[in-house]
Design an enzyme around this catalytic site. Structure first.
Site, short mmCIF file in Angstrom:
data_model
loop_
_atom_site.label_atom_id
_atom_site.label_comp_id
_atom_site.label_asym_id
_atom_site.label_seq_id
_atom_site.Cartn_x
_atom_site.Cartn_y
_atom_site.Cartn_z
N ALA A 63 0.86 -1.18 0.00
CA ALA A 63 0.00 0.00 0.00
C ALA A 63 0.90 1.23 0.00
CB ALA A 63 -0.86 -0.02 1.25
N GLY A 107 0.51 -5.12 0.82
CA GLY A 107 -0.61 -5.15 -0.13
C GLY A 107 -0.20 -5.77 -1.45
N GLU A 110 -0.63 -9.32 -1.01
CA GLU A 110 -2.08 -9.58 -0.89
C GLU A 110 -2.73 -9.59 -2.28
OE1 GLU A 110 -2.42 -6.47 2.11
OE2 GLU A 110 -3.34 -7.93 3.45
N GLU A 130 4.15 -5.57 7.31
CA GLU A 130 3.35 -4.53 7.95
C GLU A 130 3.71 -4.28 9.41
OE1 GLU A 130 2.20 -6.77 5.86
OE2 GLU A 130 0.66 -5.94 4.55
C1 3H9 Z 1 0.60 -2.42 3.38
O1 3H9 Z 1 0.83 -2.80 2.28
C2 3H9 Z 1 -0.70 -2.66 4.08
C3 3H9 Z 1 -1.56 -3.61 3.33
O2 3H9 Z 1 -1.84 -4.72 4.13
C4 3H9 Z 1 -2.83 -2.97 2.83
C5 3H9 Z 1 -3.75 -2.48 3.88
C6 3H9 Z 1 -5.13 -2.09 3.42
N1 3H9 Z 1 4.62 3.53 0.03
O3 3H9 Z 1 13.29 2.09 0.39
P1 3H9 Z 1 13.68 2.79 -0.84
C7 3H9 Z 1 9.34 5.07 -1.24
S1 3H9 Z 1 1.75 -1.53 4.25
C8 3H9 Z 1 5.06 4.75 -0.24
O4 3H9 Z 1 14.70 3.86 -0.73
P2 3H9 Z 1 14.86 0.36 -1.83
C9 3H9 Z 1 10.43 5.40 -0.25
O5 3H9 Z 1 9.94 6.26 0.75
C10 3H9 Z 1 3.14 -1.44 3.17
N2 3H9 Z 1 6.36 5.01 -0.54
O6 3H9 Z 1 14.13 1.76 -1.98
C11 3H9 Z 1 11.45 6.04 -1.14
O7 3H9 Z 1 11.04 7.38 -1.38
P3 3H9 Z 1 12.11 8.54 -1.55
C12 3H9 Z 1 3.88 -2.71 3.11
C13 3H9 Z 1 7.20 3.98 -0.55
O8 3H9 Z 1 15.08 -0.13 -3.19
C14 3H9 Z 1 11.33 5.28 -2.45
O9 3H9 Z 1 10.04 4.68 -2.41
N3 3H9 Z 1 5.09 -2.54 2.34
C15 3H9 Z 1 6.80 2.68 -0.26
O10 3H9 Z 1 16.02 0.48 -0.89
C16 3H9 Z 1 12.36 4.20 -2.62
O11 3H9 Z 1 12.35 3.37 -1.47
C17 3H9 Z 1 6.24 -2.18 2.90
O12 3H9 Z 1 6.33 -1.99 4.10
C18 3H9 Z 1 5.43 2.45 0.03
N4 3H9 Z 1 4.96 1.23 0.30
O13 3H9 Z 1 13.80 -0.58 -1.10
C19 3H9 Z 1 7.40 -1.99 1.97
N5 3H9 Z 1 7.87 1.86 -0.34
O14 3H9 Z 1 12.94 8.15 -2.73
C20 3H9 Z 1 8.11 -0.71 2.27
C21 3H9 Z 1 8.91 2.63 -0.68
O15 3H9 Z 1 11.28 9.77 -1.73
N6 3H9 Z 1 9.19 -0.47 1.36
N7 3H9 Z 1 8.52 3.91 -0.81
O16 3H9 Z 1 12.91 8.57 -0.26
C22 3H9 Z 1 10.37 -1.10 1.43
O17 3H9 Z 1 10.60 -1.97 2.25
C23 3H9 Z 1 11.44 -0.67 0.49
O18 3H9 Z 1 11.11 0.60 0.01
C24 3H9 Z 1 11.65 -1.61 -0.73
C25 3H9 Z 1 12.62 -0.94 -1.75
C26 3H9 Z 1 12.26 -2.93 -0.24
C27 3H9 Z 1 10.36 -1.87 -1.43
#
Ligand code: 3H9
Length: 708
Positions: A63, A107, A110, A130
């Site tokens: 999400a 998500g 999911e 999450e």
């Molecule tokens: C969820 O899904 C709940 C569900 O159950 C649905 C409920 C209804 N959203 O980390 P990076 C941005 S909860 C918004 O540097 P990497 C991040 O801020 C979510 N923004 O890259 C950054 O922005 P900026 C569950 C996001 O390659 C840019 O993208 N998912 C999101 O080192 C690059 O990110 C997670 O918890 C997001 N979801 O790592 C995954 N994700 O460039 C969270 C990233 O402006 N994300 N951004 O600073 C991660 O773990 C890592 O970002 C990922 C990539 C491994 C994907």
């Protein structure tokens, strides 16, 4: 159709591509786009099956986390609203194959589980992270995952939050096939194989849900494990409840229970704090006056001066990142001792299963011991980690200036000394920077990067980038005494001592802060780090103490008795041969005697007062640091405290914690402490202003960036 989702065709197979860079999060428009695409393929008679794939570097990473803040603040009334979409995908008449590369997280997983099949490239990962954001899967993840992976694995993934790589995911049933080579063509071929066959719906697959007798021990063990490893956190326990509902209730009701728990978590302070941390960890990498395009100095070889605890640990950090490192000591005996410690640390890592012997052998080969500066002319960077004394540091830097090539970075691992003064002993202050590692350097994630007044922007940009390569969180700080972390730690530990001197027991002080969530109490931390270090510093700086201002005395008394902490087997506690802390009546006697001599009245002190005194001491000093500009933003302070000082992430760091309590309340309490305890508690002017204007530290960050 939304430009975030496109549909194309490969003959009889539709390809639905999600295109929402950088990580294809499910931002507004994406779920709607997928929904329209599903309608479109079902209406198109020439389509037999569909593939859903992410463009760019990943499948859907979850999400859009930015939406959560909008939901809790009331700006977004719709919610993330994924459940109906997932049912629609699952009910699609044309089978849907999810093609995963990068990270199908939250998500994203999911969505993938609502597809009829999942294929993935070998480096793809799936996960429900999450809980790391203080929430649980909220779109059926806790209900569909156990149906694919079984209850034990689903509990582990949803409560622990760690991802699983594609080959393992295939083994446990989350993924149907790992595709070598081009993912899209492999997925299209797979779709052709399954087109026309009955498409399985995950929500109807109940065969892995187990029986109550089989599941009970799984849930009990998971709850115990979470209460130890994710102490005080609500989301992991909620995730376990939600998976348990999957085993007890029909799918729809399970989803309702999941939604209820999701909402409770989302609106909690813990989730708000953890989301603040998620964005904070990324924010600290951004330095307003250092643009992204700043040239980076290639660092392919380094030297470390000093093979003591810190130097040895730092050498391991570079070796672990594959960077060859010269390790210099002044004499053979010290060098041998340093190398023996490195070998022992690596051997322990092998024993604990963290590294293989082969990996360790390779790392050890990268560390080259030396007694001279002879080869220093070739290295790209030097980290000085000698004994903490200005005269010695200056001598070392003078020598480095003589032997190192132009362009090399000259870094000091000092934890308190003035970087500008160190830099002034060289002819190239622009090359000098502080890289303050935290002990044990090969374990702790924090790296304070200290900017001197002459430090070059390329040197700063390089160190910030290098910190990532080293597996550290680099935070840029200004050059003040103790920099950010230790400058704040000083009043924190001072209050801990004062509380003992006023009548609290050593254990009560440590327990109150441990229960608050700190990894260790402040006194036990002192024992671990060594009380003599602070004692030596206090003696060196005694001339700077203001007369008439109360100073802690308890630790000096302990040190005078040779009680330096764990290393001497006694400090605030006694230690047995397993380094277990045992309360010591002798400490109690020493402290009470000291308090009587200093006429400190003795009283009962509550756990709440202990927490407020210690944590608000951090906050007050943090506010000064922020106002003086030695930290760029309050989040930088928070990230320092989470990664270097064992502050609980679910409280977001000391500054976020203060924002959560409310600055007005914090300020009033600090005023009260000021009245009771005098000058050391003078409220920071920034805290006073923000409290009076009903603002937060986060608002101050906004003010600052608006005026930049
Ligand atoms: C969820 O899904 C709940 C569900 O159950 C649905 C409920 C209804 N959203 O980390 P990076 C941005 S909860 C918004 O540097 P990497 C991040 O801020 C979510 N923004 O890259 C950054 O922005 P900026 C569950 C996001 O390659 C840019 O993208 N998912 C999101 O080192 C690059 O990110 C997670 O918890 C997001 N979801 O790592 C995954 N994700 O460039 C969270 C990233 O402006 N994300 N951004 O600073 C991660 O773990 C890592 O970002 C990922 C990539 C491994 C994907």
């Amino acid at each position: 159709m939304s430009n975030l989702v496109q549909v194309s065709k490969n003959n009889d197979i539709a390809v639905i591509t999600i295109n929402n860079p950088p990580v294809n999060a499910l931002s507004p428009g994406v779920p709607e786009g997928i929904s329209e695409a599903i309608d479109q393929i079902n209406a198109d008679n020439s389509v037999r099956a569909a593939v859903v794939i992410g463009s760019g570097r990943t499948f859907i990473a979850g999400a859009d986390i930015k939406e959560f803040e909008k939901i809790t603040s009331g700006q977004n009334q719709r919610g993330v609203g994924l459940l109906p979409l997932l049912l629609k995908i699952e009910d699609s008449r044309k089978p849907v194959v999810m093609a995963i590369h990068g990270t199908a997280f939250g998500g994203g997983l999911e969505v993938a589980m609502a597809g009829h099949y999942r294929v993935a490239s070998p480096d793809g990962q799936v996960g429900q992270p999450e809980v790391k954001l203080g929430i649980i899967p909220g779109a059926g993840g806790t209900q569909r995952l156990p149906r694919l992976a079984g209850v034990a694995k689903a509990v582990e993934m949803c409560a622990g939050g760690n991802p699983v790589k594609a080959p393992e995911a295939a083994k446990i049933g989350i993924i149907d096939r790992v595709i070598e080579g081009d993912l899209l063509s492999g997925a299209v071929a797979f779709a052709r194989e399954i087109a026309g066959k009955a498409a399985p719906k995950t929500r109807e697959r109940n065969e892995k849900l187990g029986t109550a007798e089989q599941n009970q021990p799984i849930f009990t063990a998971a709850r115990e494990n979470a209460s130890k490893k994710q102490r005080n956190m609500m989301a992991p326990q909620a995730a376990i409840h939600a998976v348990e509902y999957a085993t007890r209730l029909p799918f729809d009701q399970g989803c309702e229970m999941e939604a209820r728990l999701f909402k409770e978590c989302l609106f909690s302070d813990q989730s708000k704090a953890l989301i603040h941390v998620f964005f904070g960890e990324r924010e600290v990498a951004k330095v307003p006056d250092i643009p992204k395009e700043t040239p980076i100095i290639p660092v392919n070889s380094v030297a470390v001066v000093g093979a003591g605890t810190m130097g040895g640990g730092i050498a391991m950090v570079f070796a672990n990142a594959g960077i060859p490192v010269l390790l210099k000591e002044a004499d053979q005996a010290a060098l041998d001792r340093g190398l023996a410690t490195i070998q022992k640390n690596y051997a322990n890592s092998v024993k604990r299963g963290r590294f293989t012997q082969e990996y360790v052998d390779q790392r050890l080969k990268l560390i080259k011991p030396t007694l001279s500066y002879d080869d220093f002319g070739n290295v790209d960077m030097v980290v000085e980690a000698v004994f903490e004394g200005m005269a010695l540091k200056k001598e070392v830097f003078k020598e480095l200036d003589r032997v190192c090539k132009q362009g090399a970075i000259l870094a000091s691992n000092t934890s308190t000394l003035n970087i500008d003064e160190i830099a002034a002993s060289t002819s190239r202050p622009q090359a000098v920077i502080g890289t303050h590692f935290f002990s044990p350097a090969n374990v702790m994630r924090l790296l304070e990067i200290v900017r001197g007044k002459a430090t070059g922007k390329d040197v700063i940009a390089t160190c910030m980038q290098l910190s990532k390569k080293l597996g550290k969180v680099g935070v840029l700080v200004g050059n003040c005494r103790g920099f950010v972390g230790n400058r704040m730690f000083h009043p924190y530990r001072r209050e801990a001592q004062f509380l003992v001197e006023e009548g609290a027991t050593v254990e009560a002080v440590d327990k109150a802060l441990y229960d608050f969530g700190m990894a260790m109490g402040p006194l036990a931390t002192g024992d671990l780090a060594g009380l003599d270090v602070g004692w030596r510093i206090r003696k060196e700086y005694r001339h700077l103490e203001k007369p008439g201002v109360r100073q802690p005395m308890a630790e000096d008394r302990l040190c005078e008795q040779g009680r330096y902490g764990q290393k001497t087997g006694a400090g605030w506690y006694k230690y047995d041969e397993n380094r277990r802390a045992i309360p010591d009546p002798e400490v109690e006697r020493l402290v009470r005697q000291g308090a009587a001599e200093a006429n400190i009245p003795q009283r009962q002190i509550s756990a709440q007062e202990i927490v407020d005194r210690c944590i608000y001491a951090l906050v007050n000093e943090g506010a000064r640091i922020l106002e003086e500009g030695f930290a760029l933003r309050s989040i930088d302070i928070d990230i320092i405290y989470l990664n270097g000082y064992g502050f609980p992430a679910y409280r977001g760091g000391p500054m976020k914690y203060a924002d959560t309590v409310g600055l007005k309340k914090v300020y009033e309490q600090i005023q009260e402490f000021h009245r009771q305890h005098g000058e050391t508690w003078e409220p920071a002017p920034l805290l006073k202003r923000l409290a009076e204007e009903s603002k937060t530290f986060a608002d101050f960050n906004k003010e600052k960036s608006a005026s930049a």
